[in-house]
Design a protein around this motif. Structure first.
Motif, mmCIF file in Angstrom:
data_model
loop_
_atom_site.group_PDB
_atom_site.id
_atom_site.type_symbol
_atom_site.label_atom_id
_atom_site.label_comp_id
_atom_site.label_asym_id
_atom_site.label_seq_id
_atom_site.Cartn_x
_atom_site.Cartn_y
_atom_site.Cartn_z
ATOM 1 N N LEU A 137 9.769 -4.246 2.851
ATOM 2 C CA LEU A 137 10.002 -5.220 2.252
ATOM 3 C C LEU A 137 10.489 -4.657 0.591
ATOM 4 C CD1 LEU A 137 10.562 -7.944 0.607
ATOM 5 C CD2 LEU A 137 7.877 -7.411 -0.152
ATOM 6 N N GLN A 138 10.673 -3.730 0.250
ATOM 7 C CA GLN A 138 11.069 -2.383 -1.204
ATOM 8 C C GLN A 138 12.293 -2.329 -1.365
ATOM 9 O OE1 GLN A 138 9.327 -1.579 0.850
ATOM 10 N NE2 GLN A 138 9.878 0.775 1.209
ATOM 11 N N VAL A 193 7.315 -3.170 -4.109
ATOM 12 C CA VAL A 193 7.167 -4.160 -4.107
ATOM 13 C C VAL A 193 6.189 -5.216 -5.332
ATOM 14 C CG1 VAL A 193 5.284 -6.553 -3.725
ATOM 15 C CG2 VAL A 193 6.466 -4.821 -1.568
ATOM 16 N N ASP A 194 5.673 -4.440 -6.159
ATOM 17 C CA ASP A 194 5.549 -5.152 -7.592
ATOM 18 C C ASP A 194 6.888 -5.015 -8.608
ATOM 19 O OD1 ASP A 194 2.994 -4.567 -7.047
ATOM 20 O OD2 ASP A 194 2.079 -3.374 -8.113
ATOM 21 N N ALA A 195 7.944 -4.404 -8.444
ATOM 22 C CA ALA A 195 9.221 -3.903 -9.418
ATOM 23 C C ALA A 195 9.785 -5.946 -8.355
ATOM 24 C CB ALA A 195 9.930 -3.290 -9.131
ATOM 25 N N LEU A 196 9.780 -5.476 -7.288
ATOM 26 C CA LEU A 196 10.672 -6.810 -6.627
ATOM 27 C C LEU A 196 9.737 -8.861 -6.893
ATOM 28 C CD1 LEU A 196 12.753 -7.285 -3.968
ATOM 29 C CD2 LEU A 196 10.735 -7.649 -2.987
ATOM 30 N N GLY A 202 1.018 -0.939 -0.066
ATOM 31 C CA GLY A 202 0.085 0.190 -0.097
ATOM 32 C C GLY A 202 0.642 0.814 -0.463
ATOM 33 N N ALA A 203 0.316 2.101 -0.211
ATOM 34 C CA ALA A 203 1.104 3.600 -0.252
ATOM 35 C C ALA A 203 1.816 3.880 1.600
ATOM 36 C CB ALA A 203 -0.102 4.403 -0.144
ATOM 37 N N ARG A 204 2.461 5.257 1.301
ATOM 38 C CA ARG A 204 2.974 5.093 2.922
ATOM 39 C C ARG A 204 1.851 5.450 3.917
ATOM 40 N NH1 ARG A 204 7.380 7.540 5.484
ATOM 41 N NH2 ARG A 204 7.386 9.426 6.529
ATOM 42 N N ASP A 262 2.046 4.064 -11.666
ATOM 43 C CA ASP A 262 2.586 3.196 -11.088
ATOM 44 C C ASP A 262 3.283 3.656 -9.644
ATOM 45 O OD1 ASP A 262 2.090 0.505 -12.744
ATOM 46 O OD2 ASP A 262 3.985 1.273 -14.114
ATOM 47 N N ASP A 263 4.200 4.657 -10.042
ATOM 48 C CA ASP A 263 4.086 5.899 -8.266
ATOM 49 C C ASP A 263 3.048 5.751 -7.316
ATOM 50 O OD1 ASP A 263 6.533 5.902 -9.789
ATOM 51 O OD2 ASP A 263 6.815 8.010 -10.470
#
Length: 394
Positions: A156-157, A192-195, A48-50, A342-343
């Motif tokens: 995690l990111q 997370v998606d990039a990971l 989720g977002a910050r 995406d951002d």
């Protein structure tokens, strides 16, 4: 005047609020997973977002597990080696739980006397026990106690992909050995998606995904009311409704407007409409500084131009209008649109429409345009603590 105790709201990031809004289903599902009803849901990925409550939910899951008799091993992404840190924490727990952690060895004795000399040996001292052996022994002991082993990882990111692969490989080995093991990781969604695009993160791609975000304003208002109901204060119904509206249902803002309203009410028994209304500007300022500032920092000029082009609209923006304002071909705007989605700065709002994804992002952009940076607005003068402590003659 009546003393009402400490402010019950917790607007800091990662702090657990008294009332969790919109998380009942996730908590019920994890409780069932701990009990063994749905063991496949013991691997969880929270994103989720910050300020959306990722760390709060991870902490809540951890506390639920510990209450159920599970042992928690919390790994940090700042560690130079996730596996080494996991091993060290596991050994620390084994020294507490393993009855065979220490043994004694007879080194000398007197034949005719009663004296003897013994050395106490620490089974887990040094590098003798591999991490596989250590984790397997700890999981075995937690199984015997009727609990399990919980491994958690926040932010995690920021993790190194190879280290993450090594860590999750050990988790899979424990699960494959039949141990009761849960793994929970949390991080901001784009990272997370990039990971997860990495070929060595198969385990996480199979994990139960929980997306945390805003709740409806009615739920937000009720969360604020219930938090205050546990204290000696009350909040007027219309004040609770306004507080929910100001929060936009965003978890960080729910706590922040509640905290500001509580503070503004002083020693009064009831939080009134003006107490909530008076906290609105401070809430927006804090959101600009703590959430939007980091999100906008380092944004490319074209992405920023796209966002500023949206400011001309009261509601959702037409992508064709945005392209016209930017002076680009309508087909080319889709590149910036997708990147900003995406951002997590914008989101689709219907066919050919987009809108800001986070509350008060438009305010942050206007402030940035005026001031040159997404910093917290400030005004007024006050005497420093030093000057009050050490007054000088005038």
């Amino acid at each position: 005047m009546t003393a009402h105790g400490a402010n019950p709201f917790t607007p800091g990031f990662g702090l657990t609020p008294m009332i969790l809004a919109g998380r009942a289903v996730a908590i019920d599902d994890f409780t069932a997973a701990l009990a063994g009803n749905v063991p496949e849901a013991r691997a969880i990925l929270i994103s989720g977002a910050r300020g959306s409550g990722k760390t709060v939910l991870l902490t809540e899951f951890t506390e639920l597990a510990m209450e159920a008799g599970w042992t928690d091993l919390r790994v940090h992404t700042s560690s130079s080696s996730l596996v080494d840190e996991l091993r060290s924490m596991a050994i620390a727990r084994l020294r507490e739980l393993d009855p065979d952690a220490e043994t004694s060895r007879l080194t000398s004795a007197r034949v005719s006397g009663v004296g003897a000399s013994r050395d106490v040996l620490d089974r887990y001292e040094g590098e003798g026990e591999t991490i596989t052996t250590v984790l397997d022994r700890l999981a075995e002991l937690t199984d015997q106690d009727g609990g399990g082993l919980l491994i958690t990882l926040d932010e995690l990111q920021s993790v190194d992909r190879d280290q993450l692969h090594a860590l999750t490989q050990h988790v899979q080995d424990l699960i494959g050995s039949g141990h009761a093991v849960a793994f929970i990781a949390a991080g901001v969604r784009p990272g997370v998606d990039a990971l997860l695009d990495h070929e060595r993160t198969t385990f996480l791609r199979r994990a139960h995904r929980i997306e945390v975000g805003s709740v409806d304003v009615g739920t937000a208002a009720e969360a604020i009311r219930m938090t205050i109901a546990d204290t000696s204060k009350t909040i007027a119904p219309e004040a609770a409704v306004l507080a929910g509206e100001i929060s936009k249902g965003y978890p960080y803002l729910i706590q922040l407007i509640g905290s500001k309203a509580w503070q503004n009410s002083g020693d009064a028994d009831t939080i009134e409409l003006e107490d909530v209304r008076g906290g609105s500007s401070g809430v927006i300022a804090a959101m600009i500084k703590n959430v939007h500032g980091p999100s906008l920092r380092g944004l490319s000029s074209r992405k920023r131009e796209y966002l500023h082009a949206m400011l001309q609209d009261e509601g959702p923006s037409n992508v064709g209008d945005i392209a016209e304002r930017m002076g680009i071909d309508p087909r080319n705007q889709s590149t910036y649109r997708e990147r900003l989605i995406d951002d997590e700065l914008i989101r689709p709002a219907g066919r050919g429409l987009v809108e800001f994804a986070l509350p008060y992002l438009g305010d942050a952009l206007r402030h940035e345009k005026e001031e040159g940076a997404a910093t917290e607005p400030g005004s007024g003068l006050t005497r420093s603590h030093r000057s009050r402590r050490d007054p000088r003659p005038r």
